[in-house]
Design an enzyme around this catalytic site. Structure first.
Site, PDB file in Angstrom:
ATOM      1  N   TYR A   1       0.854  -1.187   0.000  1.00 45.87           N
ATOM      2  CA  TYR A   1       0.000   0.000   0.000  1.00 45.87           C
ATOM      3  C   TYR A   1       0.896   1.245   0.000  1.00 45.87           C
ATOM      4  O   TYR A   1       0.867   2.089   0.896  1.00 45.87           O
ATOM      5  CB  TYR A   1      -1.000   0.007   1.163  1.00 45.87           C
ATOM      6  CG  TYR A   1      -2.263   0.710   0.723  1.00 45.87           C
ATOM      7  CD1 TYR A   1      -3.128   0.108  -0.187  1.00 45.87           C
ATOM      8  CD2 TYR A   1      -2.557   1.998   1.151  1.00 45.87           C
ATOM      9  CE1 TYR A   1      -4.247   0.762  -0.649  1.00 45.87           C
ATOM     10  CE2 TYR A   1      -3.680   2.656   0.690  1.00 45.87           C
ATOM     11  CZ  TYR A   1      -4.513   2.034  -0.200  1.00 45.87           C
ATOM     12  OH  TYR A   1      -5.622   2.691  -0.667  1.00 45.87           O
ATOM     13  N   LEU A   2       1.706   1.318  -1.036  1.00 42.06           N
ATOM     14  CA  LEU A   2       2.795   2.295  -1.101  1.00 42.06           C
ATOM     15  C   LEU A   2       2.297   3.732  -1.130  1.00 42.06           C
ATOM     16  O   LEU A   2       1.237   4.030  -1.686  1.00 42.06           O
ATOM     17  CB  LEU A   2       3.654   2.031  -2.349  1.00 42.06           C
ATOM     18  CG  LEU A   2       4.255   0.630  -2.458  1.00 42.06           C
ATOM     19  CD1 LEU A   2       5.099   0.513  -3.724  1.00 42.06           C
ATOM     20  CD2 LEU A   2       5.094   0.292  -1.228  1.00 42.06           C
ATOM     21  N   HIS A   3       3.073   4.614  -0.531  1.00 48.74           N
ATOM     22  CA  HIS A   3       2.788   6.052  -0.545  1.00 48.74           C
ATOM     23  C   HIS A   3       4.101   6.804  -0.732  1.00 48.74           C
ATOM     24  O   HIS A   3       5.179   6.174  -0.865  1.00 48.74           O
ATOM     25  CB  HIS A   3       2.053   6.475   0.733  1.00 48.74           C
ATOM     26  CG  HIS A   3       2.741   6.050   2.000  1.00 48.74           C
ATOM     27  ND1 HIS A   3       3.971   6.545   2.385  1.00 48.74           N
ATOM     28  CD2 HIS A   3       2.381   5.161   2.956  1.00 48.74           C
ATOM     29  CE1 HIS A   3       4.324   5.997   3.518  1.00 48.74           C
ATOM     30  NE2 HIS A   3       3.396   5.145   3.902  1.00 48.74           N
TER      31      HIS A   3
ATOM     32  N   HIS B   1       7.219   5.705   1.160  1.00 46.88           N
ATOM     33  CA  HIS B   1       7.961   4.546   0.626  1.00 46.88           C
ATOM     34  C   HIS B   1       8.788   4.954  -0.594  1.00 46.88           C
ATOM     35  O   HIS B   1       9.925   4.507  -0.768  1.00 46.88           O
ATOM     36  CB  HIS B   1       6.986   3.445   0.203  1.00 46.88           C
ATOM     37  CG  HIS B   1       6.166   2.876   1.316  1.00 46.88           C
ATOM     38  ND1 HIS B   1       4.795   2.968   1.365  1.00 46.88           N
ATOM     39  CD2 HIS B   1       6.532   2.210   2.444  1.00 46.88           C
ATOM     40  CE1 HIS B   1       4.348   2.372   2.450  1.00 46.88           C
ATOM     41  NE2 HIS B   1       5.376   1.911   3.135  1.00 46.88           N
TER      42      HIS B   1
ATOM     43  N   GLN C   1      11.374   0.703  15.617  1.00 47.83           N
ATOM     44  CA  GLN C   1      11.694  -0.368  14.658  1.00 47.83           C
ATOM     45  C   GLN C   1      13.074  -0.139  14.035  1.00 47.83           C
ATOM     46  O   GLN C   1      13.891  -1.059  13.951  1.00 47.83           O
ATOM     47  CB  GLN C   1      10.618  -0.401  13.567  1.00 47.83           C
ATOM     48  CG  GLN C   1      10.983  -1.214  12.339  1.00 47.83           C
ATOM     49  CD  GLN C   1       9.836  -1.322  11.358  1.00 47.83           C
ATOM     50  OE1 GLN C   1       8.893  -2.062  11.587  1.00 47.83           O
ATOM     51  NE2 GLN C   1       9.904  -0.603  10.245  1.00 47.83           N
TER      52      GLN C   1
HETATM   53  O1  PAF Z   1       7.744  -0.919   8.499  1.00 48.72           O
HETATM   54  C1  PAF Z   1       7.150  -1.847   7.914  1.00 48.72           C
HETATM   55  O2  PAF Z   1       6.444  -1.633   6.924  1.00 48.72           O
HETATM   56  C2  PAF Z   1       7.265  -3.272   8.445  1.00 48.72           C
HETATM   57  O3  PAF Z   1       7.332  -3.291   9.825  1.00 48.72           O
HETATM   58  C3  PAF Z   1       8.438  -4.040   7.815  1.00 48.72           C
HETATM   59  C4  PAF Z   1       9.777  -3.429   8.177  1.00 48.72           C
HETATM   60  C5  PAF Z   1       8.288  -4.092   6.305  1.00 48.72           C
HETATM   61  C6  PAF Z   1       8.431  -5.488   8.333  1.00 48.72           C
HETATM   62  O4  PAF Z   1       7.246  -6.137   8.023  1.00 48.72           O
END
Ligand code: PAF
Length: 297
Positions: free
Chosen positions: A32-34, A37, A153
């Site tokens: 679901y790119l934006h 990304h 993360q």
């Molecule tokens: O940040 C994300 O979109 C997710 O946590 C990742 C790093 C792709 C892992 O599923």
């Protein structure tokens, strides 16, 4: 752009690229790119010769009652956006190829998940680290780019790769923000128009705390209270937490310094949104989309 679904083919493609002397850049996503990304893709392209983008909604990082089933998915749109960007290889593995059986092994992230989203999303970061480790083994990138919106993360992945000697450099990219400051997120699609407008209070609150820091405020409790007060003025937004943490230990600080991360999570309608600011930098360190920007179709 080549499209790969099979994990073994992914690794074979990467090995051929490396044998040909090309550096591999990697942007892991859940699809679901934006624009956020696409910005990561541009950074990967600037640091490598070819770019792999993965789109995989990883069930292991969603807890019971979270949004795994309704997480937005549109593979055709993702493919088209990736094709229109600097992506050379679009890797979208089906669930059963990534997890042919329920995995028994888990990564325990330890004290780095004692605060922020860690206690609020039990098991989330274990699932993130597991899938990122798997993806790194399949893509074998030289450099992987993660967004700073997911600060906890990004810090965990950086520590995992350093401590487990993954031969990959982690690049952490600035947050990409809408013209009103809202951090880009695939989950913004859950917001109704009034909720979408209200959500801008989150970045306003963080910027307010940054300005207070700039004027000399150092007491973390006062800075987090300032965020709480600002968000409380917006009835459509419920703050889950706001914490000022050290960027290495992710432990709360008493006195803030320039590298302190002020991070929050909030509920806005059906969406759980996260955002953060580095107190010494403020939102001006992030990428702000222009007012006339058109979201990718
Ligand atoms: O940040 C994300 O979109 C997710 O946590 C990742 C790093 C792709 C892992 O599923």
């Amino acid at each position: 752009m080549i499209e790969i679904a099979d994990p073994a083919q992914m690794r074979a493609w990467s090995r051929r690229e490396r044998a040909a002397g090309r550096r591999i850049g990697f942007v892991p996503t859940m699809g679901y790119l934006h624009e956020g990304h696409l910005h990561l893709v541009d950074r990967a392209r600037a640091r490598a010769d070819v770019v792999v983008l993965s789109a995989f909604v990883n069930p292991l990082q969603f807890g019971p009652g979270e949004d795994f089933e309704r997480y937005p998915r549109d593979a055709a749109r993702d493919r088209a956006l990736a094709k229109g960007s600097a992506v050379d290889c679009f890797f979208a593995p089906p669930l059963e190829t990534m997890y042919p059986a329920a995995p028994a092994i888990r990564f325990a992230p330890g004290p780095l998940v004692a605060h922020l989203c860690g206690p609020r999303r039990p098991g989330h970061f274990e699932g993130v680290l597991l899938v990122v480790a798997k993806l790194f083994h399949l893509v074998e990138p030289d450099v992987a780019v993660f967004g700073r919106k997911d600060a906890q993360q990004a810090i965990l992945v950086t520590r995992m790769t350093a401590e487990l000697d993954f031969p990959v450099t982690i690049d952490v990219a600035p947050i990409v923000r809408e013209p009103d400051g809202l951090a880009k997120s695939s989950r913004n699609v859950y917001l109704q128009p009034a909720e979408r407008r209200a959500a801008a209070v989150l970045s306003d609150a963080l910027e307010g705390a940054h300005l207070a820091f700039d004027r000399g405020a150092r007491e973390a409790a006062a800075l987090t209270q300032k965020v709480r007060d600002t968000v409380a003025g917006q009835p459509l937004v419920t703050l889950e937490y706001v914490e000022a943490v050290d960027p290495r230990s992710l432990q709360p600080v008493v006195a803030a310094s320039a590298d302190t991360i002020l991070a929050l999570a909030a509920r806005v309608g059906p969406a759980r949104l996260i955002d953060n600011v580095v107190l010494g930098q403020g939102l001006s360190a992030d990428v702000r989309l222009p007012a006339d920007s058109v979201a990718p179709a």
